[in-house]
Design an enzyme around this catalytic site. Sequence first.
Site, PDB file in Angstrom:
ATOM      1  CB  SER A   1      -0.857  -0.004   1.265  1.00 38.24           C
ATOM      2  OG  SER A   1      -1.219   1.308   1.637  1.00 38.24           O
TER       3      SER A   1
ATOM      4  CD  GLU B   1      -7.752  -7.617  -3.585  1.00 34.91           C
ATOM      5  OE1 GLU B   1      -8.515  -7.218  -2.708  1.00 34.91           O
ATOM      6  OE2 GLU B   1      -6.681  -7.043  -3.873  1.00 34.91           O
TER       7      GLU B   1
END
Lengths: 393, 393, 393, 393
Positions: free
Chosen positions: B278, B291
């Site tokens: 992140s 994902e």
Amino acid sequence: MVKLWQKKTRTDPDIEAFTAGDDPVLDLRLVPYDCAASAGHAKMLGRIGVLTADEVRLLTAELDAIAGLAKEGRFGIPREMEDCHTAIENRLTEKLGELGKKIHTGRSRNDQVLAALRLFCIDEAGRIRSAADALTAGLKSLSGRSGAVRIPGYTHTRKAMPSSIGMWAGGYAVALEEDARLLDFIRGRMDQSPLGTGAGYGVPLEVDRALAAKEAGFSAVQENPIAVQLSRGKFESTLVHALALFMLDANRMASDLIFFSMPEVGFVRLPEAFCTGSSIMPQKKNPDVLELVRAKYHAVLACQIQLQTTTAGLISGYHRDLQLTKKPLMEALDAAAASLAVLAKVVTGVEVDGAACAKALTEEVFAAERVYALVKQGVPFREAYRRVGKQYE
Amino acid sequence: MVKLWQKKTRTDPDIEAFTAGDDPVLDLRLVPYDCAASAGHAKMLGRIGVLTADEVRLLTAELDAIAGLAKEGRFGIPREMEDCHTAIENRLTEKLGELGKKIHTGRSRNDQVLAALRLFCIDEAGRIRSAADALTAGLKSLSGRSGAVRIPGYTHTRKAMPSSIGMWAGGYAVALEEDARLLDFIRGRMDQSPLGTGAGYGVPLEVDRALAAKEAGFSAVQENPIAVQLSRGKFESTLVHALALFMLDANRMASDLIFFSMPEVGFVRLPEAFCTGSSIMPQKKNPDVLELVRAKYHAVLACQIQLQTTTAGLISGYHRDLQLTKKPLMEALDAAAASLAVLAKVVTGVEVDGAACAKALTEEVFAAERVYALVKQGVPFREAYRRVGKQYE
Amino acid sequence: MVKLWQKKTRTDPDIEAFTAGDDPVLDLRLVPYDCAASAGHAKMLGRIGVLTADEVRLLTAELDAIAGLAKEGRFGIPREMEDCHTAIENRLTEKLGELGKKIHTGRSRNDQVLAALRLFCIDEAGRIRSAADALTAGLKSLSGRSGAVRIPGYTHTRKAMPSSIGMWAGGYAVALEEDARLLDFIRGRMDQSPLGTGAGYGVPLEVDRALAAKEAGFSAVQENPIAVQLSRGKFESTLVHALALFMLDANRMASDLIFFSMPEVGFVRLPEAFCTGSSIMPQKKNPDVLELVRAKYHAVLACQIQLQTTTAGLISGYHRDLQLTKKPLMEALDAAAASLAVLAKVVTGVEVDGAACAKALTEEVFAAERVYALVKQGVPFREAYRRVGKQYE
Amino acid sequence: MVKLWQKKTRTDPDIEAFTAGDDPVLDLRLVPYDCAASAGHAKMLGRIGVLTADEVRLLTAELDAIAGLAKEGRFGIPREMEDCHTAIENRLTEKLGELGKKIHTGRSRNDQVLAALRLFCIDEAGRIRSAADALTAGLKSLSGRSGAVRIPGYTHTRKAMPSSIGMWAGGYAVALEEDARLLDFIRGRMDQSPLGTGAGYGVPLEVDRALAAKEAGFSAVQENPIAVQLSRGKFESTLVHALALFMLDANRMASDLIFFSMPEVGFVRLPEAFCTGSSIMPQKKNPDVLELVRAKYHAVLACQIQLQTTTAGLISGYHRDLQLTKKPLMEALDAAAASLAVLAKVVTGVEVDGAACAKALTEEVFAAERVYALVKQGVPFREAYRRVGKQYE
């Protein structure tokens, strides 16, 4: 007992109503299939010694009776019982006492639902096959009557080259036959027994899955319980995809017939008994039946999409989301069966207007033939094309 | 000549750009397949006497050269030429003069596009098959390493009964193998030659369709020209449906792995090289790759839906609408191939955390086993269920 | 630094390529919007004392320069940088050294992407609005030229009652104007700043969200960070739904014009410069442009569906799945803008054939008028309907 | 008279059954709305002198009576009458003789259906609004009770940064309020009277459209008859799109609650009365209600897609295909209303487990805060990020 999972705390009635949903109605169609699967399961329990031979006889006789009632529309599913599985087991207990409670040994509602749904689908695939065959037969009869009548073939909704009623009907017949082969393939894929996989991780009992499968009417056993669960929604979606292919043919056949029967085109006439009128315009003879066949394609497609999206993103194993796969499955089957049947009737009744077809074969429909006449005289294709094309500049 | 249908009136440039669309880019992938089909067609023209043996040799040699260039990324499709078919024919004419113009004898762009697309799909189905097989192999290797490790199986996203890494991996392997059989079936269905059906109503020349089919590499001939046209969009939609089935498995496998690798669950660890971070939270190790596999399912499904809606409501015969079927077809193939390949890598690299799995097997996972222990002692199932259930009230 | 979240362990290159996906290409369009949002963010950081006034000046000047390069197509996103946000920040660092690294203070890539995407959507909504307005203007010019020409109105693809070119063009103009109002509403909804919501749970710094919003060009602040994240995919899906409405009008207008320009109907003529030909049939003048407009509807609809399915089933908070919302968003915008523009051209150029229209007004088109003539003489409607209807039995 | 368009030739009964479809059932809900629209139309006919004041009084009184019966479930639609419009008119004729036949003067079934459907939608939008408001209220009550409880916020299904029950509930409340504003906008768009547009080309009688609109309860008149027809399917699809947005929020809220109530996470507890059990595993407390809410999203989305595809490719003017828009419209409305209502109940009843929430706030959730603590001490963000990140390598 009312529910198969009854607890001490009473479920909130609003939540109960919401979770039961349409099952009490939809499941009526599954009753005979659950009875068949349950009978297979009972026979297996007999073989492995969980039930006595007499118990098996009593259970299967009562299951037969329930299936019989269901076929006559006389077996109801009270709303508080949620689904056919609960209603059937409650009925067994009501009729056979404690014995009724034994049938759930070695299974879960999950493999029970799956077994009933697959048997249902296998049967329904047969119903669709028959409807498609009837339509193919209708097309062949049309070809028999009027196959030789020439019509202009269209591309881009513009006259292109000569076609014929026989080529047209034959094209759809081929398309339907190809769809039917896919349907058969998918029916074969569904013909695997889930019985004995319990809630998706097997049952802690030495069940004889092969025997249960055979007695329930399946051709094979689907061994892996997780594979069984992964199939829910997915098998249905493929079956409905096959229906969508039939319906796409029906949609385009209907589109053709609406077009061919326009007075401006006029190749065919729909018998008056197939047409509907207008509440304001007395002259109207409308092809509503064909328009609805056309539109039903989108209903079936929506069912397929719902089936394909409902399970996405879920981890493996059962989720209640799967309950919502029943309705689109059944709606798609009904829409397809009804559409193919009514289209068979239309195709069988439609009349070819030979004079209108002949009149529609205007000279430009033969332009490509004139090009090839030159080619046969030795003119290169591109040059021949240019020469004939001059006339249309 | 530039376009295959060049007229005197110049087409409006905005309209030209709009109609060419993405073809100049997308068609690059079709070049080798059009070359193969064109070579088959040329050989057939040789056999029926439209071309001499020398002409056939020259044409097929040049088509080979073009296919070679295309495979190396050195064959371009200038925007003004619209598509690969025009670019190839122009190249033939540029290299071989008048001879290049002869190859369009006995065909139309319609059957040419169809032939190239079907050969492309047949090849691509093989590519997908390999990617799926690699994923299945990855699952089997995972089973080999850690198949015996027990984990709780989940239903309703709640612990249910004991499962194992082997049962999990095996379930997906079965699902993928079933999908692969459907893919093979569909590939077989596409393996029919459209060559010789022209613009959808045949060609006014005695072509030898069986020979052209064989030389182009098809196993069979699809006889009825209208059936050939009806297949466009439809065949592709079924192929993409098969891809969507693979992708649904991939979606759910990815969902499982995201769940299993949550620190709160912890059955597996994704190697750090598979994770992303992140920009604001330094602690993050995110399963982005999984994902994206999950999300790609929806991309493939959207392609399938586009293919299933584009032709609805159209009368039979070619319409330019069909041009827009190429892109969703290719995008779905690429998304599926890439997703299956990357998932194979993940499955192969994932590490099972035996200690975490053991710790997760809390007592309630064995409640059903305790019920059945009582059943084996002679307690009726429903009674045993109630007794064990008391503990959880 | 290369990535905004660079770690010690090198990401697997296959996985890196898979996760970057199309971003390096798609993000080129977002560069100016990220620059605008970043400049707003930088100004806010200046105001709260994180940056000096000079630093703000340097950063915003360089962001302007980057935006300028991007508009000229001279700003590239190297594949290893993944996306525009990384490429922009790397460029700032390359040009401004340590200062470049400071701009990420108080934000995350999540709010940064959201800000750029919303600003992009707001601008693009304006582009669509203009294209729709041009089409409406084209319809009004057609009405101006030929609005009074009467044509038969159709129901059920059968002549019904008298209509006119003006009624037809006016109907679509109204439909487009209604769509435009919805588009404006949705544009307004998107005009809320996400800046300052970080990765979806705020940032641990006292940022001035209102100021950042204003400087970035937003009209309002969307306060709740979870609401901000929930909007991703959802806002886009609604915007694309609005595009789908425009495209449905375009689809049906194209369907009408294909029908009206059939020789069998003949109400309008498409100028030859708008038509395309056939490679085998020299006579053909095909409305390919209209067919492609018709088909583009399905492409836009598929994009909408992808946007509506991608986020379903995900818990709140960011997931990488969302990356796949960019492509359908951009493709839908481009398809809609191009289709509306080309249709505006067609509508402006189409010629009404007054003689053909007059000839098509056959007597049955006036049957309802004859019914009402009787009604005005005092005959009850149902009786009048029956009397006129006799003629058509 | 039975049908509004009754002809001499009897329609084939199979075709009659197929074309009536589900209308006799679905239309029961439209009866009060058709009565309202019919009463408005009758009053207008009175004003323009087609009916006397007495006749208007008799008709409106009888329409009121029919609406009353319908609301009590005592007005049936016999299958042979096809739809509510026919059943209502037959009833008027049965009760009022010849007068009943006069009401169809100046209208067609087309504008009649449209008027009833729009009034129905306007009412239903209100019902959805209330259900959404109740859910928002539930969220606010949850915030009131437990809003201050901190929980880890997740990204990528991994703990990210601190969030709170209040932030979570507030995020969904904002999302729902935004959806409600779109719903209101769309309701406004539907609030235009189609009365007086007949079968899509006006009626040959000087009707007073403004008066009919006002008397029927519409706020405005939609002037252009072709625009009126173009709206069918399209207006409904936009309304259902708004429902899909609510349902997407519901889907994600349900996904969150399923996740939050997993024992492994444990932020919230679902009251036992909201849970369901398993037929094989006595320990199970399953969130079926939330799973069904999650799944209903896909049902609503499928309805939207059906509405968006059914009219594509049709030329302007009425087609019977439009009949199939009623069912997805009604199903979507019911699914959304029920889901929002049940979710409101769940949100109101859910209990926050403060201890579990506190325990879940593990140190890594505060990593970004530690980065910013360094930033506040003057460390540049990227450097601070690197320093804190070391711990997680």
